[in-house]
Scaffold this motif. Structure first.
Motif, PDB file in Angstrom:
ATOM      1  N   ALA A  34      -6.841  18.869  13.672  1.00 24.57           N
ATOM      2  CA  ALA A  34      -5.620  18.204  13.206  1.00 24.57           C
ATOM      3  C   ALA A  34      -5.894  16.896  12.484  1.00 24.57           C
ATOM      4  O   ALA A  34      -4.968  16.286  11.944  1.00 24.57           O
ATOM      5  CB  ALA A  34      -4.683  17.952  14.390  1.00 24.57           C
ATOM      6  N   GLY A  35      -7.141  16.424  12.485  1.00 21.86           N
ATOM      7  CA  GLY A  35      -7.480  15.220  11.750  1.00 21.86           C
ATOM      8  C   GLY A  35      -7.563  13.947  12.550  1.00 21.86           C
ATOM      9  O   GLY A  35      -7.709  12.855  11.973  1.00 21.86           O
ATOM     10  N   PHE A  36      -7.477  14.029  13.882  1.00 25.67           N
ATOM     11  CA  PHE A  36      -7.639  12.830  14.700  1.00 25.67           C
ATOM     12  C   PHE A  36      -9.078  12.322  14.587  1.00 25.67           C
ATOM     13  O   PHE A  36     -10.015  13.091  14.360  1.00 25.67           O
ATOM     14  CB  PHE A  36      -7.304  13.122  16.162  1.00 25.67           C
ATOM     15  N   ASP A  37      -9.243  11.018  14.798  1.00 23.78           N
ATOM     16  CA  ASP A  37     -10.569  10.410  14.664  1.00 23.78           C
ATOM     17  C   ASP A  37     -11.436  10.622  15.896  1.00 23.78           C
ATOM     18  O   ASP A  37     -12.655  10.772  15.775  1.00 23.78           O
ATOM     19  CB  ASP A  37     -10.433   8.912  14.391  1.00 23.78           C
ATOM     20  N   ASP A  38     -10.824  10.588  17.079  1.00 18.43           N
ATOM     21  CA  ASP A  38     -11.633  10.697  18.283  1.00 18.43           C
ATOM     22  C   ASP A  38     -10.802  11.215  19.447  1.00 18.43           C
ATOM     23  O   ASP A  38      -9.571  11.330  19.356  1.00 18.43           O
ATOM     24  CB  ASP A  38     -12.304   9.359  18.645  1.00 18.43           C
ATOM     25  N   ALA A  39     -11.497  11.525  20.547  1.00 18.11           N
ATOM     26  CA  ALA A  39     -10.864  11.986  21.781  1.00 18.11           C
ATOM     27  C   ALA A  39     -11.526  11.255  22.937  1.00 18.11           C
ATOM     28  O   ALA A  39     -12.758  11.260  23.065  1.00 18.11           O
ATOM     29  CB  ALA A  39     -11.022  13.492  21.940  1.00 18.11           C
ATOM     30  N   TRP A  40     -10.724  10.622  23.778  1.00 19.17           N
ATOM     31  CA  TRP A  40     -11.210   9.812  24.887  1.00 19.17           C
ATOM     32  C   TRP A  40     -10.766  10.443  26.200  1.00 19.17           C
ATOM     33  O   TRP A  40      -9.630  10.909  26.320  1.00 19.17           O
ATOM     34  CB  TRP A  40     -10.684   8.385  24.773  1.00 19.17           C
ATOM     35  N   ILE A  41     -11.643  10.431  27.180  1.00 20.94           N
ATOM     36  CA  ILE A  41     -11.441  11.193  28.409  1.00 20.94           C
ATOM     37  C   ILE A  41     -11.471  10.258  29.609  1.00 20.94           C
ATOM     38  O   ILE A  41     -12.344   9.392  29.725  1.00 20.94           O
ATOM     39  CB  ILE A  41     -12.537  12.267  28.544  1.00 20.94           C
ATOM     40  N   ALA A  42     -10.516  10.438  30.523  1.00 23.90           N
ATOM     41  CA  ALA A  42     -10.403   9.594  31.707  1.00 23.90           C
ATOM     42  C   ALA A  42     -11.159  10.193  32.883  1.00 23.90           C
ATOM     43  O   ALA A  42     -11.396  11.404  32.953  1.00 23.90           O
ATOM     44  CB  ALA A  42      -8.930   9.409  32.080  1.00 23.90           C
ATOM     45  N   GLU A  43     -11.521   9.329  33.820  1.00 26.01           N
ATOM     46  CA  GLU A  43     -12.168   9.733  35.074  1.00 26.01           C
ATOM     47  C   GLU A  43     -11.261   9.389  36.258  1.00 26.01           C
ATOM     48  O   GLU A  43     -10.800   8.246  36.373  1.00 26.01           O
ATOM     49  CB  GLU A  43     -13.508   8.999  35.228  1.00 26.01           C
ATOM     50  N   GLY A  70     -15.047  11.936  17.076  1.00 27.37           N
ATOM     51  CA  GLY A  70     -15.697  11.039  18.013  1.00 27.37           C
ATOM     52  C   GLY A  70     -15.266  11.346  19.440  1.00 27.37           C
ATOM     53  O   GLY A  70     -14.180  11.883  19.677  1.00 27.37           O
ATOM     54  N   LEU A  71     -16.110  10.989  20.393  1.00 24.30           N
ATOM     55  CA  LEU A  71     -15.831  11.237  21.803  1.00 24.30           C
ATOM     56  C   LEU A  71     -16.079   9.958  22.587  1.00 24.30           C
ATOM     57  O   LEU A  71     -17.016   9.214  22.300  1.00 24.30           O
ATOM     58  CB  LEU A  71     -16.716  12.364  22.340  1.00 24.30           C
ATOM     59  N   GLY A  72     -15.239   9.705  23.575  1.00 24.21           N
ATOM     60  CA  GLY A  72     -15.405   8.500  24.374  1.00 24.21           C
ATOM     61  C   GLY A  72     -14.912   8.699  25.786  1.00 24.21           C
ATOM     62  O   GLY A  72     -14.198   9.663  26.085  1.00 24.21           O
ATOM     63  N   THR A  73     -15.285   7.772  26.665  1.00 23.06           N
ATOM     64  CA  THR A  73     -14.754   7.779  28.026  1.00 23.06           C
ATOM     65  C   THR A  73     -13.786   6.614  28.177  1.00 23.06           C
ATOM     66  O   THR A  73     -14.069   5.498  27.762  1.00 23.06           O
ATOM     67  CB  THR A  73     -15.875   7.658  29.072  1.00 23.06           C
ATOM     68  N   ALA A  74     -12.643   6.916  28.789  1.00 28.86           N
ATOM     69  CA  ALA A  74     -11.609   5.892  28.955  1.00 28.86           C
ATOM     70  C   ALA A  74     -10.973   6.022  30.348  1.00 28.86           C
ATOM     71  O   ALA A  74      -9.847   6.458  30.453  1.00 28.86           O
ATOM     72  CB  ALA A  74     -10.529   6.047  27.863  1.00 28.86           C
ATOM     73  N   VAL A  75     -11.718   5.670  31.362  1.00 30.93           N
ATOM     74  CA  VAL A  75     -13.059   5.098  31.282  1.00 30.93           C
ATOM     75  C   VAL A  75     -13.939   5.755  32.330  1.00 30.93           C
ATOM     76  O   VAL A  75     -13.456   6.463  33.218  1.00 30.93           O
ATOM     77  CB  VAL A  75     -13.057   3.557  31.548  1.00 30.93           C
ATOM     78  N   SER A  76     -15.250   5.446  32.226  1.00 33.06           N
ATOM     79  CA  SER A  76     -16.165   5.713  33.323  1.00 33.06           C
ATOM     80  C   SER A  76     -16.118   4.508  34.254  1.00 33.06           C
ATOM     81  O   SER A  76     -16.221   3.368  33.811  1.00 33.06           O
ATOM     82  CB  SER A  76     -17.591   5.914  32.795  1.00 33.06           C
ATOM     83  N   VAL A  77     -15.931   4.764  35.555  1.00 32.57           N
ATOM     84  CA  VAL A  77     -15.684   3.693  36.523  1.00 32.57           C
ATOM     85  C   VAL A  77     -17.015   3.139  37.036  1.00 32.57           C
ATOM     86  O   VAL A  77     -17.760   3.831  37.728  1.00 32.57           O
ATOM     87  CB  VAL A  77     -14.817   4.195  37.691  1.00 32.57           C
ATOM     88  N   LEU A  78     -17.293   1.883  36.715  1.00 30.33           N
ATOM     89  CA  LEU A  78     -18.566   1.271  37.097  1.00 30.33           C
ATOM     90  C   LEU A  78     -18.649   0.968  38.585  1.00 30.33           C
ATOM     91  O   LEU A  78     -19.745   0.904  39.144  1.00 30.33           O
ATOM     92  CB  LEU A  78     -18.786  -0.016  36.306  1.00 30.33           C
ATOM     93  N   SER A  79     -17.525   0.768  39.243  1.00 25.93           N
ATOM     94  CA  SER A  79     -17.551   0.377  40.649  1.00 25.93           C
ATOM     95  C   SER A  79     -18.045   1.480  41.568  1.00 25.93           C
ATOM     96  O   SER A  79     -18.385   1.211  42.724  1.00 25.93           O
ATOM     97  CB  SER A  79     -16.161  -0.077  41.092  1.00 25.93           C
ATOM     98  N   THR A  80     -18.091   2.719  41.090  1.00 26.29           N
ATOM     99  CA  THR A  80     -18.539   3.820  41.939  1.00 26.29           C
ATOM    100  C   THR A  80     -19.767   4.529  41.380  1.00 26.29           C
ATOM    101  O   THR A  80     -20.135   5.597  41.874  1.00 26.29           O
ATOM    102  CB  THR A  80     -17.405   4.858  42.128  1.00 26.29           C
ATOM    103  N   GLN A  81     -20.404   3.951  40.363  1.00 28.78           N
ATOM    104  CA  GLN A  81     -21.578   4.574  39.759  1.00 28.78           C
ATOM    105  C   GLN A  81     -22.704   3.557  39.633  1.00 28.78           C
ATOM    106  O   GLN A  81     -22.458   2.355  39.544  1.00 28.78           O
ATOM    107  CB  GLN A  81     -21.251   5.117  38.360  1.00 28.78           C
ATOM    108  N   GLY A 104     -16.834   4.005  27.338  1.00 31.89           N
ATOM    109  CA  GLY A 104     -15.843   3.052  27.822  1.00 31.89           C
ATOM    110  C   GLY A 104     -15.999   2.910  29.321  1.00 31.89           C
ATOM    111  O   GLY A 104     -16.148   3.899  30.035  1.00 31.89           O
ATOM    112  N   VAL A 105     -16.009   1.675  29.819  1.00 30.13           N
ATOM    113  CA  VAL A 105     -16.191   1.438  31.250  1.00 30.13           C
ATOM    114  C   VAL A 105     -15.069   0.562  31.777  1.00 30.13           C
ATOM    115  O   VAL A 105     -14.420  -0.184  31.030  1.00 30.13           O
ATOM    116  CB  VAL A 105     -17.552   0.777  31.545  1.00 30.13           C
ATOM    117  N   GLY A 106     -14.856   0.650  33.099  1.00 26.52           N
ATOM    118  CA  GLY A 106     -13.837  -0.162  33.729  1.00 26.52           C
ATOM    119  C   GLY A 106     -14.188  -0.473  35.165  1.00 26.52           C
ATOM    120  O   GLY A 106     -15.076   0.140  35.759  1.00 26.52           O
TER     121      GLY A 106
END
Length: 326
Positions: A34-43, A70-81, A104-106
């Motif tokens: 569809a022409g989107f620039d990226d897709a971001w995935i939550a944890e 493009g692909l990204g994480t929104a977000v990977s949780v740093l407090s448990t990794q 992406g981290v949080g």
């Protein structure tokens, strides 16, 4: 302007988690077409709000099914990794996707995840800055050592090496300060409107932050009219948000603030691109003008029906994206 989709892997009542995950991959493929620039995935963990416990794993599957987006994480949780383990995963995705991956981290929240994964509330309360610094060292130099409160280990070489700068989810002043001092872009949540986003961008600059490329999350649904789009989302979103938000369980017995779900849905449909194609475009342009942010990731799963979600993605790409400067 960059526009992507934001996948929570939201499970509505009656849906099977494995099917939701498969549908999420299909949505990434549809977004590329569809022409989107990226897709971001939550944890998320242990809840129906989002049934993807590893955003990097889902991003890897999506990378194998796509060629451009493009692909990204929104977000990977740093407090448990462990930050070095996350850096290794990010580096792999960078190489295997041809450079299409953004980490992406949080900080995450004070949830039961901290107990299950053994990191404890202390990592959440005061360990985010240290975790972030270890992650940055692993991603910037290819070698990393630690001698802090939460991490102590001899110097090792990170394999594979990839020079990457993560995006940091910011919901409070202290986290804005952490991102600003390290020169990292912010990821701002869909629960705040233009005025709050603009204030956080201003605060970031006041704290010495110089990074460009802040990202803002939102909700998106395009329909024949704005009234119809709002009415349909107000009918569907509470079926997910009610049981989903109830899945946040504090680790230490602290009171959990509960949202007024109808009021929250009303907010989401007012401040985000929900409406006719023209209204959706005007909303994004207004947010960009008022905040200076020009990268949006849009949660498209609010209808609770995969066929209609696919239609929403395709229609947004065909009717809204051409109205935006890109």
């Amino acid at each position: 302007m960059r526009v992507g989709i934001f996948l929570i892997a939201a499970r509505f009542p009656g849906q099977e988690a494995g099917r939701v995950l498969s549908d999420a991959v299909e949505l990434v493929v549809a977004a590329e077409e569809a022409g989107f620039d990226d897709a971001w995935i939550a944890e998320h963990h242990f809840m129906s709000y989002g049934v993807c416990p590893s955003a990097t794993t889902l991003a890897a599957v999506a990378a194998g099914r796509t060629t451009r987006i493009g692909l990204g994480t929104a977000v990977s949780v740093l407090s448990t990794q462990h930050p070095v383990a996350l850096a290794e995963q990010a580096a792999m995705l960078h190489h295997l996707s041809g450079g299409r991956f953004t980490l992406g981290v949080g900080r995450g929240g004070p949830w039961v995840d901290l107990e299950v994964f053994g990191t404890g509330a202390e990592r959440f309360e005061r360990g985010f800055g240290e975790s972030l610094d270890v992650l940055l060292d692993a991603l910037s130099t290819g070698r990393v050592a630690a001698d802090g409160e939460f991490f102590r280990f001899r110097e090792v070489g990170v394999v594979p090496q990839a020079a990457m700068r993560p995006v940091v989810a910011c919901t409070s002043g202290p986290t804005v300060g952490l991102a600003a001092r390290r020169g990292l872009p912010m990821l701002l949540g869909m629960h705040v409107g233009d005025a709050e986003k603009a204030a956080m961008v201003t605060d970031y600059a006041a704290r010495g932050g110089t990074a460009a490329g802040h990202v803002a999350a939102g909700v998106a649904y395009v329909a024949d009219s704005t009234a119809l789009a709002v009415r349909e989302l107000k009918g569907s979103l509470p079926r997910w948000l009610g049981p989903g938000l109830a899945g946040y369980v504090p680790v230490d017995g602290r009171p959990r603030a509960s949202r007024d779900v109808p009021a929250y849905v009303d907010l989401l449909t007012r401040i985000h691109p929900v409406g006719s194609a023209g209204h959706c475009a005007e909303t994004l342009l207004r947010t960009a003008e008022q905040t200076g942010i020009e990268h949006f990731i849009l949660m498209v799963e609010g209808l609770g029906d995969h066929r209609r979600t696919l239609e929403n993605v395709r229609r947004f790409g065909a009717e809204v994206l051409p109205l935006l400067p890109r």
